[in-house]
Every structure is written in C-alpha cells, then in structure tokens.
Design an enzyme around this catalytic site. Structure first.
Site, PDB file in Angstrom:
ATOM      1  N   LYS A 374       7.973  15.054   6.074  1.00 37.82           N
ATOM      2  CA  LYS A 374       8.437  16.438   6.216  1.00 37.82           C
ATOM      3  C   LYS A 374       8.676  17.040   4.834  1.00 37.82           C
ATOM      4  O   LYS A 374       8.727  16.310   3.839  1.00 37.82           O
ATOM      5  CB  LYS A 374       9.719  16.459   7.054  1.00 37.82           C
ATOM      6  CG  LYS A 374      10.869  15.656   6.450  1.00 37.82           C
ATOM      7  CD  LYS A 374      12.023  15.507   7.434  1.00 37.82           C
ATOM      8  CE  LYS A 374      13.137  14.679   6.823  1.00 37.82           C
ATOM      9  NZ  LYS A 374      14.202  14.378   7.790  1.00 37.82           N
ATOM     10  N   ARG A 468      24.380  15.957  16.421  1.00 34.59           N
ATOM     11  CA  ARG A 468      23.476  17.005  15.955  1.00 34.59           C
ATOM     12  C   ARG A 468      22.498  17.265  17.097  1.00 34.59           C
ATOM     13  O   ARG A 468      22.778  18.062  17.969  1.00 34.59           O
ATOM     14  CB  ARG A 468      22.777  16.534  14.666  1.00 34.59           C
ATOM     15  CG  ARG A 468      22.008  17.604  13.946  1.00 34.59           C
ATOM     16  CD  ARG A 468      21.438  17.121  12.626  1.00 34.59           C
ATOM     17  NE  ARG A 468      20.403  16.102  12.817  1.00 34.59           N
ATOM     18  CZ  ARG A 468      19.689  15.554  11.836  1.00 34.59           C
ATOM     19  NH1 ARG A 468      19.906  15.913  10.577  1.00 34.59           N
ATOM     20  NH2 ARG A 468      18.763  14.648  12.079  1.00 34.59           N
ATOM     21  N   TYR A 601      19.834  33.958 -20.712  1.00 33.49           N
ATOM     22  CA  TYR A 601      20.715  34.856 -19.955  1.00 33.49           C
ATOM     23  C   TYR A 601      22.185  34.583 -20.254  1.00 33.49           C
ATOM     24  O   TYR A 601      22.591  33.442 -20.454  1.00 33.49           O
ATOM     25  CB  TYR A 601      20.514  34.633 -18.450  1.00 33.49           C
ATOM     26  CG  TYR A 601      19.234  35.220 -17.900  1.00 33.49           C
ATOM     27  CD1 TYR A 601      18.944  36.576 -18.045  1.00 33.49           C
ATOM     28  CD2 TYR A 601      18.342  34.418 -17.209  1.00 33.49           C
ATOM     29  CE1 TYR A 601      17.768  37.098 -17.515  1.00 33.49           C
ATOM     30  CE2 TYR A 601      17.175  34.934 -16.671  1.00 33.49           C
ATOM     31  CZ  TYR A 601      16.893  36.275 -16.826  1.00 33.49           C
ATOM     32  OH  TYR A 601      15.743  36.799 -16.310  1.00 33.49           O
ATOM     33  N   MET A 650      14.491  31.389 -13.656  1.00 33.06           N
ATOM     34  CA  MET A 650      13.664  31.115 -12.488  1.00 33.06           C
ATOM     35  C   MET A 650      12.382  30.367 -12.876  1.00 33.06           C
ATOM     36  O   MET A 650      11.962  29.443 -12.195  1.00 33.06           O
ATOM     37  CB  MET A 650      13.320  32.413 -11.761  1.00 33.06           C
ATOM     38  CG  MET A 650      12.696  32.176 -10.390  1.00 33.06           C
ATOM     39  SD  MET A 650      12.181  33.677  -9.580  1.00 33.06           S
ATOM     40  CE  MET A 650      13.729  34.427  -9.147  1.00 33.06           C
TER      41      MET A 650
HETATM   42  C1  LIG Z   1      14.495  13.007   7.592  1.00 32.87           C
HETATM   43  C2  LIG Z   1      14.701  12.075   8.663  1.00 32.87           C
HETATM   44  C3  LIG Z   1      14.446  10.707   8.492  1.00 32.87           C
HETATM   45  C4  LIG Z   1      14.086  10.110   7.159  1.00 32.87           C
HETATM   46  O1  LIG Z   1      15.258   9.852   6.445  1.00 32.87           O
HETATM   47  P1  LIG Z   1      15.278   9.061   5.060  1.00 32.87           P
HETATM   48  O2  LIG Z   1      16.698   8.806   4.835  1.00 32.87           O
HETATM   49  O3  LIG Z   1      14.661   9.930   4.060  1.00 32.87           O
HETATM   50  O4  LIG Z   1      14.508   7.813   5.287  1.00 32.87           O
HETATM   51  C5  LIG Z   1      14.532   9.891   9.590  1.00 32.87           C
HETATM   52  N1  LIG Z   1      14.894  10.369  10.782  1.00 32.87           N
HETATM   53  C6  LIG Z   1      15.189  11.666  10.994  1.00 32.87           C
HETATM   54  C7  LIG Z   1      15.588  12.135  12.335  1.00 32.87           C
HETATM   55  C8  LIG Z   1      15.129  12.563   9.939  1.00 32.87           C
HETATM   56  O5  LIG Z   1      15.425  13.844  10.129  1.00 32.87           O
END
Ligand SMILES: *Cc1c(COP(=O)(O)O)cnc(C)c1O
Length: 709
Positions: A374, A468, A601, A650
């Site tokens: 992701k 969650r 800045y 930036m």
């Molecule tokens: C992002 C995520 C992971 C991966 O987590 P890491 O700690 O980076 O290995 C696993 N499970 C879920 C549900 C996540 O959202």
C-alpha cells in the site's frame, strides 16, 4: 510452500523440448523403424514448439496489463535474436544457393515474415506474431472468447496442415489454401498456429486455481493417446500436407504445461539460455557433423546410423551451446545507468529479495507471505516493487485502496490482491472485474456489498481489540450470516494486532489476548461445522515477536522493506533485514554567505561566520519532513555529514558544507540511507522528525522517480 518459488519444472523442461526439436530435424529412429520415427518426430516432438510458445506467454500475456512493457520487451528481444540468427545463417543460405533463386525479393519477404530464412527460424517471427495476437485478443475479450477466436485460427491452420487432404476435396476451400500458401509455405505460422498457445499460456498465468497434478497427468496421457490415434489415422490415409498441427495437440500441450507448473524450485536461468542456444545452433551442428563425417570418412557411422547421428548433433550442440552461453554471460557486463534526476528514490531489489527469503525462513511451514504494498509500496514504488515481487514468485499482496489494487493488475501482477480498507460499494464491479479481494469491514458493510448482487471475493475482518475495523470477535451470529451471503465468497478471515511491537508485559498480555480471541472464534466456527478459510493475524512485528503463530498468511510491510519502525525497537526474532530504499538528491548550487547573513524563510539561520551553503532541490513537497529543519536533520555528501540549515522549503533545502571543502555542484546528497543503524537510516531519520519509518517512507512524494538498482 513458497520458498524460492519459481517454475523450475517449466525451466527444466526446456531442455528435453529442445532435444525433441533436434530430433525433428535429424530423425533418430529412421534407421530402425519408419513408424517409430513418425511417432517420435511427427507426433511426440510436436509438443515442443507449442510448449515454448506457452512458456513465453506465461511470462508475457496477462489479462489486465494496460502497459505493454513486458510485451514490448519480449518482441524486442525476439526480434534481436531473429536478426542475429538470420545473419548467422547467411553462410548456409549462400551455400545452399538460396540467393540464386528468382524472384528473390518476394521470397525473402515471405521468409522473413512467415517461414524463417532458415527452416527452423520460423519459430521466431511466429512468436512475435503469436504474442501480439494473443495480447490483442486477451485484452479485447476475456479468456474464453480469446481462446475461441484463436482456436478458430488454429482450426483454419489445421486444414492447411495435417488435414489438408480433406480440405482439398471440398470445392472452393482448396483455392483458399492455395492463396495462403502464396504468402506462407505452411499454415503452421504466427497467424494460425502460435496465437492459441500464447492465449493458453497467459490464461495459465492469470488463473490462480491450479489443476491438480493427477488431473493434469491423466489429461496429458489421454490427449497424447488420442493425438497418436489421430496422427496415425491421418498418416495412414495420406491426408497430411504437413504434420505439425493436430486437434489433440492443444489439450496435450495444455495438460503437460499444467503438470509442469507443479514443480517449483530455484530459477534455472541458464537452462533457459542453453535451450535457446540449442534451438538456434543445432542446424549448424547438423552441417558440422556431416562435414566432420566426410572428412573423417565416418559417414556410415555418423550419418547413416540415424541414432548416432542424432546423438552426435545433440552432443555438438550442447557443447557449443554451453560455451556460447558461458561466453555471453561473461561479456554481458551490467552497465550502471547514470541517474540524471534532481531527486530520486533508489531501491535495491537484491535487498528486497533477501528480505522476502529471510521473512519466509522465519515463517512456520505452510505460512505464506502477503506483501503489503500500500501507499506506493511504502514509498518504494508500487510498480518497481510489485512487478519484482511478482517475478520472484510472491503470490499474495495487500493494498489499502481499490485503485491501488487495480494499478497492480494493470502492471500485470498475479495472485491474490487484498484491499485492506474500505471501498465504496458502488465500485464492487471493479473489484470483480480486476479479481480483487475486499476486506469486509463490518456486518453492515458486508450486507451492503451482498445486496449489490455481484459475487466478489472477500476476507472478513474480526475486531479482537484494536477497535478499528472488523466484526466483534464474539459476534458468531454475524460471522455466520456473512459466510452465508450468496454474493460474497469469504476466502479469508483476519484480525489486526494493535501493539505487536511492544515488549512491555501488559502489552504482550494484551496481544496474546487478541490472538486468543481470534482463535476462540475459529474454534466456535469449527464446533458449528463451519469451514475455516485462510486466516492471518501478523503484520511485520506480529511475525517478529510472535513467530510461532501458525497462519496461512503473514501481512508484512515495513519488515519487507528492511526496516523497523523505530530505532530502539527490539524484537524476539533478530532478523537480518536489509533496508531497500535510499533517498538521494544532488547539489544544485553552492553559495558563500557572510557573517550575519541569514538563509531561507523566516531568517531562521544566521551565519555567525562565513559559511558555504549548498542548495539541494528536495523539500517537504517530496516528503522530507519539515521537522528536520534547522540542524535537526542532516544529509550525507562525499561520505560526510552536512547539517540542514534554516527551514526546509517545499522544494528546496539548504545544508552547510563548509567542512566538506571538496563538495561540488552535481554531487549526490543522501537524505535516507539504505543502511541499517546508520545515522541516516529510515528509523533514525524518522525518529529525528518525531515519527516512525512507516510514515516517513509512505509519505515520500509521488513526484520522486524510483530508480531500481
Ligand atoms: C499496513 C498494514 C499491515 C502491514 O503492517 P507493517 O507493520 O508495515 O508490516 C498489515 N496489516 C494491516 C491491516 C495493515 O493495515
């Protein structure tokens, strides 16, 4: 188990396939039995070329891929090999009087496009055409229709090949084939013969459900026997114009391929190259053996005894082929690509595969890696990362959003892709179309998806204490209802641990409680006769701190990229992970500021004495945290440390290079280093900015190009 997963069965079969092709051209049994020779070279050996087509397609053709990179690479590579082979065989062409024929040009065009300028080379243009046709068909239609269209082409080809005797008798049809034979000597070419095998190869790659070993073996045996009967019948009645194409060749090669897919192991790249070399050079070796026999007066042995002849050609081809492969390998020096980017992410794919194998070794047998890619693969480039992981055999992925999932499909990634987060139910059709797997975030959501009326695959999320996403672990009734939903195929179930990184006793107890609750629910389900789907619990820290837990998948993110979240973290398993990513930029200009001058800045840096300042074209817009401003962070130039001065902008920042007297414009400056424990390691840089490496990496900007090394 997925360790070192590569299709070694496919790799290894290339060798006997190449030897079968040599048999076609040398007829080893001719001295002993005419029928035996027919069965070996005109029937059995005919599986070899289609096998090669399917193998190429397996790695090239995919249903979703929108970017044609793999196809283009394949076409280019094949064209280069073809061009080289044409040149290689020119001497033999000259010797055989090829160039004396008139009219030469039409003949040459016909040969280059269809028949090959030397008889066995037809395979190369046919590969190119077959791949292009299959690519087009598979993307325009779905697999069943692509198979149907290419099978019709095959059928047309069939009647110009083994079944020509029948076609000839039908009025009008004979003329049709005479037209075809004006353009190509055979219908066994890139238009009629190759496409169906390319489509079948792509289908085998995209389809995740594998045919069982037994089934494929039975299928192969039966269709081989039928092909034999078919060929003998056609042969007996003298119906064959050529003998490459049979109806039962299709199932025969398909089942054989499915059988070979079961053999996994290390990749056999050399075998692949050797098989290609054998294919290309064996006609030359036939000439060489004949020549040698003449010179040595051994014709009666080396040429007239067909078996000895065959073995001699094989031996010569193997020796010359092996030498050629070794020489090519030696001279194939890897050119380092000069990077001309202002700022870029560099990913070390060797470290990535090291981490994959390391995590797999920690995982208990039967557990498979689900690579979490992701957020642009935690800043590592979803494309570079996922395509590489796909190539090394990772077959499960997790993403956060439906669009990330679709992207992976478009890159040609195979296997399961689980969307971890919420997807608007109006996008269910896309989930189905791209064969994605949706997380059911609670009961109401599952119910809404089910009402959409399109059947999709899903994993059910269980809340065991993170509070969650997920259905409450105690709500067995809701879980049962979800499993009964007719438009959802629940193929997995998982929970997420909220403090797996902590070694504090009460956190450890809490985590154990979460795990226990999840398994309690599974127990209840089993007690009630429900089938348990694939289950998973651990993320990176879940694996490193609770390695004994036996699940179907481990969802590893940060560990896959070779980091821990924070520098002080200490895990039960001390995995030797290697960081994959470095963040680099280069000096745009160097200026001298006088005592009392300010930089940037808000005039947050004032030079107390004369200073040399280098400006780097990278800023918080690229994801470099602004918290690293004013000396809180630093970069590395020429192996030395240059502190950040003033506020990070930036798109730019300033560093002090007064001490680095040889620093020059264009020098690379490293902002994050791919080294564990270095000052500039991701966890250290993240900690200095008040965060964890997960956030630092995942926020690296999309505008940074990713350079794979
Ligand atoms: C992002 C995520 C992971 C991966 O987590 P890491 O700690 O980076 O290995 C696993 N499970 C879920 C549900 C996540 O959202």
């Amino acid at each position: 188990m997925m360790k070192n997963e590569s299709y070694s069965g496919i790799d290894l079969f290339r060798l006997p396939a190449a030897l079968l092709i040599i048999a076609i051209h040398t007829s080893p049994l001719a001295s002993f039995s005419k029928t035996g020779d027919f069965v070996l070279t005109r029937v059995a050996a005919r599986v070899a070329v289609p096998f090669f087509f399917m193998t190429s397609a397996f790695f090239v053709i995919t249903r979703y891929a929108k970017n044609a990179e793999r196809l283009a690479a394949f076409v280019k590579r094949t064209a280069v090999i073809y061009a080289a082979a044409i040149v290689f065989y020119i001497p033999v062409n000259i010797y055989s009087g090829y160039f004396r024929e008139q009219p030469l040009l039409p003949r040459m065009i016909k040969d280059v496009v269809f028949d090959g300028t030397f008889y066995h080379l037809w395979y190369l243009p046919a590969s190119v055409m077959g791949a292009l046709a299959a690519w087009y068909l598979v993307r325009k239609y779905d697999y069943p229709r692509a198979v149907a269209v290419s099978a019709v082409l095959y059928l047309i080809g069939l009647f110009g090949d083994s079944y020509f005797g029948i076609a000839q008798k039908v009025p009008g049809i004979g003329g049709f084939y005479r037209q075809i034979f004006q353009v190509s000597d055979y219908t066994r070419n890139g238009i009629f013969f190759a496409p169906v095998f390319f489509v079948l190869g792509g289908m085998s790659a995209d389809c995740r459900r594998r045919m069982s070993r037994k089934m494929s073996l039975i299928g192969f045996g039966v269709s081989f026997a039928l092909m034999l009967v078919e060929a003998m019948t056609l042969h007996t009645f003298g119906l064959q114009r050529h003998d490459s194409m049979y109806v039962f060749l299709l199932p025969c090669v398909y089942f054989l391929f499915q059988f070979l897919l079961h053999f996994r192991g290390r990749r056999k790249a050399r075998v692949k190259e050797l098989a290609l070399a054998l294919y290309l050079i064996h006609p030359m070796m036939i000439v060489a053996v004949r020549l040698a026999a003449k010179v040595l007066h051994l014709q009666s042995l080396l040429v007239e005894n067909s078996m000895v002849h065959y073995l001699a050609v094989c031996a010569a081809s193997l020796v010359v082929g092996a030498v050629a492969v070794c020489l090519l390998e030696k001279y194939k020096t890897k050119k380092p690509v000069p990077v001309a980017e202002r700022a870029y992410v560099e990913v070390d794919l060797n470290n990535l595969i090291h981490n994959v194998r390391t995590l797999e070794q920690i995982m208990p047998a039967g557990s498979r890696l689900m690579a979490v890619v992701k957020a642009n693969a935690y800043g590592h480039g979803a494309y570079e990362t996922a395509v590489y992981l796909d190539r090394i055999g990772v077959r499960a992925y997790a993403v956060a959003t439906v669009d990330e999932g679709i992207c992976l499909r478009k890159y040609g990634v195979h296997g399961e892709i689980l969307i971890l987060g919420y997807t608007d139910i109006r996008r269910v059709e896309e989930i189905r179309k791209y064969d994605l797997t949706q997380t059911l975030v609670d009961f109401a959501y599952a119910d809404a998806i089910n009402r959409q009326g399109r059947r999709i695959k899903a994993h059910l999320k269980i809340d065991t204490g993170m509070h969650r996403l997920g259905i409450d672990w105690e709500d067995l009734a809701a879980v049962k209802k979800v499993f009964a939903m007719s438009h959802i195929k629940v193929c997995g179930m998982y929970t997420h641990l909220c403090c797996p990184a902590s070694r504090k006793p009460d956190d450890v107890a809490y985590t154990k409680g979460q795990i226990a609750r999840f398994y309690k629910l599974l127990e209840w389900m089993e007690r009630d006769g429900m089938k348990i789907p694939a289950v998973h619990v651990q993320s990176s820290y879940g694996l490193l701190n609770y390695p004994q837990l036996k699940c179907d998948y481990v969802r590893a993110g940060i560990a896959l990229y070779g980091c821990l979240s924070a520098p002080q973290d200490c895990t039960v398993v001390k995995a030797q992970l290697r960081p994959v990513l470095s963040l680099k930029t280069r000096i745009a200009l160097i200026r001298t500021v006088k005592a009392g001058d300010t930089v940037g800045y808000d005039r947050r840096f004032t030079a107390e004495e004369e200073r040399r300042i280098a400006i780097l074209p990278i800023g918080y817009g690229d994801g470099l945290p602004r918290n690293l401003s004013c000396g809180n962070g630093s970069v590395r130039i020429r192996q030395r440390c240059a502190p950040i001065v003033g506020l990070i902008c930036m798109d730019q920042l300033a560093v002090d290079v007064t001490q680095i007297t040889d620093a020059a414009v264009g020098d690379v400056a490293t902002c994050i280093a791919a080294e564990a424990d270095a000052v500039l390691s991701a966890p250290n840089v993240a900690a200095r900015s008040g965060s964890i490496s997960n956030e630092l990496l995942s926020r690296l900007g999309e505008r940074l190009p990713v350079v794979a090394k």
